[in-house]
Design a protein around this motif. Structure first.
Motif, PDB file in Angstrom:
ATOM      1  N   GLY A 140       4.060   8.182  68.555  1.00 29.25           N
ATOM      2  CA  GLY A 140       3.248   7.160  69.377  1.00 29.25           C
ATOM      3  C   GLY A 140       2.372   6.454  68.601  1.00 29.25           C
ATOM      4  N   GLU A 141       1.385   7.310  67.887  1.00 31.27           N
ATOM      5  CA  GLU A 141       0.305   6.758  67.083  1.00 31.27           C
ATOM      6  C   GLU A 141       1.048   5.573  65.988  1.00 31.27           C
ATOM      7  N   LYS A 142       2.063   6.099  65.387  1.00 30.47           N
ATOM      8  CA  LYS A 142       2.619   5.335  64.524  1.00 30.47           C
ATOM      9  C   LYS A 142       3.112   3.810  64.954  1.00 30.47           C
ATOM     10  N   LEU A 143       3.566   4.081  66.117  1.00 35.76           N
ATOM     11  CA  LEU A 143       4.163   2.877  66.778  1.00 35.76           C
ATOM     12  C   LEU A 143       2.997   1.917  67.284  1.00 35.76           C
ATOM     13  N   TYR A 144       2.015   2.687  67.716  1.00 37.61           N
ATOM     14  CA  TYR A 144       0.642   2.016  67.955  1.00 37.61           C
ATOM     15  C   TYR A 144       0.065   1.268  67.016  1.00 37.61           C
ATOM     16  N   ASP A 145      -0.037   1.912  65.805  1.00 40.52           N
ATOM     17  CA  ASP A 145      -0.592   1.447  64.580  1.00 40.52           C
ATOM     18  C   ASP A 145       0.244   0.159  64.347  1.00 40.52           C
ATOM     19  N   TYR A 146       1.516   0.121  64.175  1.00 37.71           N
ATOM     20  CA  TYR A 146       2.373  -0.986  63.970  1.00 37.71           C
ATOM     21  C   TYR A 146       2.167  -2.125  64.860  1.00 37.71           C
ATOM     22  N   GLU A 206      12.103   6.626  73.364  1.00 41.16           N
ATOM     23  CA  GLU A 206      13.361   5.570  72.713  1.00 41.16           C
ATOM     24  C   GLU A 206      12.604   4.287  71.984  1.00 41.16           C
ATOM     25  N   ASP A 207      11.273   4.117  72.067  1.00 47.51           N
ATOM     26  CA  ASP A 207      10.918   2.896  71.482  1.00 47.51           C
ATOM     27  C   ASP A 207      10.840   2.853  69.963  1.00 47.51           C
ATOM     28  N   ASP A 208      10.765   1.776  69.615  1.00 47.91           N
ATOM     29  CA  ASP A 208      10.924   1.439  68.177  1.00 47.91           C
ATOM     30  C   ASP A 208      10.290   0.177  67.749  1.00 47.91           C
ATOM     31  N   GLN A 209      10.232  -0.186  66.420  1.00 49.35           N
ATOM     32  CA  GLN A 209       9.512  -1.509  66.082  1.00 49.35           C
ATOM     33  C   GLN A 209      10.154  -2.692  66.487  1.00 49.35           C
ATOM     34  N   ALA A 210      11.246  -2.579  66.978  1.00 51.22           N
ATOM     35  CA  ALA A 210      12.029  -3.799  67.572  1.00 51.22           C
ATOM     36  C   ALA A 210      11.386  -4.012  68.953  1.00 51.22           C
ATOM     37  N   LYS A 211      11.214  -3.073  69.437  1.00 48.09           N
ATOM     38  CA  LYS A 211      10.751  -3.002  71.060  1.00 48.09           C
ATOM     39  C   LYS A 211       9.204  -3.448  70.956  1.00 48.09           C
ATOM     40  N   ALA A 212       8.636  -2.947  69.919  1.00 54.06           N
ATOM     41  CA  ALA A 212       7.294  -3.304  69.841  1.00 54.06           C
ATOM     42  C   ALA A 212       6.929  -4.705  69.514  1.00 54.06           C
TER      43      ALA A 212
END
Length: 146
Positions: A102-108, A36-42
């Protein structure tokens, strides 16, 4: 999104015996990304990581953050942080983000960290078998969630 932060005197992450990220005094962040994670949570977790007051001030109280001190941050992906361990004797990983997501969000997350704290960020390698050496200072360790 979960982040296990540890205040360290130094930390190094290796892949195939080669150092890919290394810091002196600062924070080692083990980052777990859920479905459920997204850029806002990141963004929220990054803000908390950079501003969480875990370093001592002049009176010895935990009153200073990475932003306050200019110390370094080592970001390492760790999918096992999001494991479900409530039942049985084997962890379940159904809550974890698909590796591509996960990798896209990690990279972000890393990109934003480098933007917010230029020159102070080091990383591991997403999805790799990594070995981490560290000297925990305190010990001081906190689980952050967004």
């Amino acid at each position: 999104m979960k982040g296990l932060i540890q205040r360290v005197n130094h930390a190094c992450v290796r892949v195939d015996g080669e150092a890919v990220g290394s810091i002196q005094r600062g924070v080692l962040l083990l980052l777990g990304i859920e479905k459920e994670d997204d850029q806002a949570k990141a963004d929220k977790l990054l803000h908390k990581t950079l501003n969480y007051r875990i370093f001592p001030d002049e009176q010895g109280r935990m009153n200073l953050s990475l932003k306050d001190t200019g110390y370094e941050l080592l970001i390492v992906s760790q999918f096992t942080l999001v494991a479900d361990t409530r039942k049985g004797m084997r962890p379940g990983f159904s809550k974890g983000a698909h590796p591509e997501v996960g990798e896209k969000l990690y990279d972000y997350f890393v990109e934003r960290a480098c933007s917010d704290a230029p020159g102070l960020i080091q990383t591991g390698q997403f999805g790799a078998d990594m070995q981490i050496a560290l000297e925990n200072n305190g010990p001081v360790t906190f689980m952050l969630e967004s």
